[in-house]
Scaffold this motif. Structure first.
Motif, short mmCIF file in Angstrom:
data_model
loop_
_atom_site.label_atom_id
_atom_site.label_comp_id
_atom_site.label_asym_id
_atom_site.label_seq_id
_atom_site.Cartn_x
_atom_site.Cartn_y
_atom_site.Cartn_z
N ALA A 7 0.84 -1.20 0.00
CA ALA A 7 0.00 0.00 0.00
C ALA A 7 0.87 1.25 0.00
O ALA A 7 1.32 1.72 1.06
N HIS A 8 1.17 1.75 -1.20
CA HIS A 8 1.90 3.01 -1.33
C HIS A 8 1.05 3.94 -2.18
O HIS A 8 0.73 3.62 -3.32
N PRO A 9 0.67 5.11 -1.63
CA PRO A 9 -0.22 6.01 -2.38
C PRO A 9 0.39 6.50 -3.69
O PRO A 9 -0.34 6.81 -4.63
N TYR A 10 1.72 6.61 -3.74
CA TYR A 10 2.39 7.10 -4.94
C TYR A 10 3.55 6.17 -5.30
O TYR A 10 4.71 6.53 -5.15
N GLU A 31 3.91 -13.26 -4.44
CA GLU A 31 2.91 -12.48 -5.19
C GLU A 31 2.78 -11.11 -4.54
O GLU A 31 2.72 -11.01 -3.32
N VAL A 32 2.77 -10.07 -5.38
CA VAL A 32 2.62 -8.71 -4.86
C VAL A 32 1.30 -8.15 -5.35
O VAL A 32 0.99 -8.21 -6.54
N ARG A 33 0.52 -7.62 -4.42
CA ARG A 33 -0.72 -6.93 -4.80
C ARG A 33 -0.58 -5.47 -4.37
O ARG A 33 -0.56 -5.17 -3.18
N SER A 34 -0.46 -4.60 -5.37
CA SER A 34 -0.26 -3.17 -5.12
C SER A 34 -1.63 -2.50 -5.06
O SER A 34 -2.26 -2.23 -6.08
N LEU A 35 -2.10 -2.24 -3.86
CA LEU A 35 -3.49 -1.83 -3.67
C LEU A 35 -3.83 -0.54 -4.38
O LEU A 35 -4.90 -0.41 -4.98
N TYR A 36 -2.92 0.45 -4.33
CA TYR A 36 -3.25 1.74 -4.97
C TYR A 36 -3.27 1.63 -6.49
O TYR A 36 -3.90 2.43 -7.16
N GLN A 37 -2.59 0.63 -7.03
CA GLN A 37 -2.65 0.43 -8.49
C GLN A 37 -3.85 -0.43 -8.87
O GLN A 37 -4.48 -0.20 -9.90
N LEU A 38 -4.20 -1.38 -8.01
CA LEU A 38 -5.38 -2.21 -8.28
C LEU A 38 -6.68 -1.44 -8.08
O LEU A 38 -7.66 -1.66 -8.80
N PRO A 71 -1.23 3.95 5.30
CA PRO A 71 -1.96 4.75 4.32
C PRO A 71 -3.45 4.36 4.33
O PRO A 71 -3.81 3.22 4.66
N PRO A 72 -4.34 5.29 3.97
CA PRO A 72 -5.78 5.07 4.17
C PRO A 72 -6.35 3.88 3.40
O PRO A 72 -7.26 3.21 3.91
N LEU A 73 -5.86 3.60 2.21
CA LEU A 73 -6.43 2.47 1.46
C LEU A 73 -6.14 1.15 2.16
O LEU A 73 -6.93 0.22 2.09
N PHE A 74 -5.00 1.09 2.85
CA PHE A 74 -4.71 -0.15 3.58
C PHE A 74 -5.68 -0.33 4.74
O PHE A 74 -6.15 -1.45 5.00
N LYS A 75 -6.02 0.75 5.42
CA LYS A 75 -7.00 0.65 6.52
C LYS A 75 -8.35 0.19 5.97
O LYS A 75 -9.01 -0.67 6.58
#
Ligand SMILES: Cc1cc2nc3c(=O)[nH]c(=O)nc-3n(C[C@H](O)[C@H](O)[C@H](O)COP(=O)(O)O)c2cc1C
Length: 176
Positions: A7-10, A31-38, A71-75
Motif C-alpha cells: 500500500a503506497h499512495p504514490y 505475489e505482490v498486490r499493489s493496492l493503490y494500483q489495483l 496509508p488510508p487504502l490499507f486501513k
C-alpha cells in the motif's frame, strides 16, 4: 506462498519501498498486490483479495508509515477484506495458522521511535499486531527500514537486500 499486500499512495515516487519490491517481487512463490494500483478509486475487490490471502502461507503488509499509521487504502482494505464470518467470528478460520509480517518504511530514524518523546515502535505496531492475532495469525518480527528521509538509493540497497534474505530464509525454513 508469500503474499505481499503493498500500500503506497504514490508507488511511482517511491524509493524505499520500490527498492524492497525490486529485490523480492521476482522470487519464486511471491505475489505482490499493489493496492493503490489495483484500486485507484478505493473500490476493493473483496473476493479477489480473500482468494489471494487463502493461497498464502506468509502474508506481508508493506507500506510507508504515514502519521504513525498506515496509508488510508490499507486501513480500508483491513475493514473490507478481513470480514466477519471469513476472517473472524463464529467458525471463521480463513487466516488461522498463517504468518503475518509487517514491513514498514519510516522517514524518521530508529532513535526517533525510541520510547520517550514518541511512542516506541512496539506501541505503534499494536493495532496491526492485535488484528493479526484476532484473526488467528502468527505475528512475526516486523521488518523496518528507518531513516528514508536521509537515505539515498545506494544507502537503501543493503536494507532492501536484508528484506530479500528474510523472505528467502522464511521460504527455506518452510520448504516442503
Ligand atoms: C502523509 C505522510 C505522513 C508521514 N508520516 C510519517 C510518520 O509518521 N513517521 C515517519 O517516520 N515518516 C512519515 N512519513 C515519511 C514516510 O514514511 C517516508 O517518506 C516513506 O517511508 C519513504 O518510503 P518510499 O520511498 O517508499 O516512499 C510520512 C510521509 C507522508 C507522505
Amino acid at each position: 506462498m508469500i503474499l505481499i499486500i503493498y500500500a503506497h499512495p504514490y508507488p511511482q515516487h517511491s524509493h524505499a519501498n520500490k527498492s524492497m519490491l525490486e529485490q523480492v517481487a521476482h522470487l519464486d512463490d511471491v505475489e505482490v498486490r499493489s493496492l493503490y494500483q489495483l484500486y485507484p478509486d478505493f473500490t476493493i475487490d473483496i473476493a479477489a483479495e480473500q482468494q489471494a490471502l487463502s493461497r498464502a502461507d506468509l502474508i506481508i503488509w508493506q507500506h510507508p508509515m504515514q502519521w504513525y499509521s498506515t496509508p488510508p487504502l490499507f486501513k480500508l482494505w483491513l475493514d473490507k477484506v478481513l470480514s466477519h464470518g471469513w476472517a473472524y467470528g463464529g467458525e471463521a478460520r480463513a487466516l488461522h495458522g498463517k504468518s503475518l509480517m509487517w514491513a514498514v518504511t519510516t522517514g524518521g530514524s530508529a532513535h526517533h521511535f525510541e520510547l520517550g518523546t514518541h511512542p516506541g515502535f512496539d506501541v505503534l505496531a499494536q493495532p496491526l499486531q492485535a488484528t493479526a492475532l484476532y484473526c488467528g495469525m502468527t505475528w512475526l518480527e516486523p521488518f523496518v527500514m528507518h531513516s528514508t528521509f536521509i537515505c539515498d538509493d545506494e544507502a537503501l540497497q543493503p536494507h532492501a537486500r536484508r528484506y530479500k534474505q528474510l523472505l528467502l530464509d522464511w521460504q527455506e525454513a518452510h520448504r516442503g
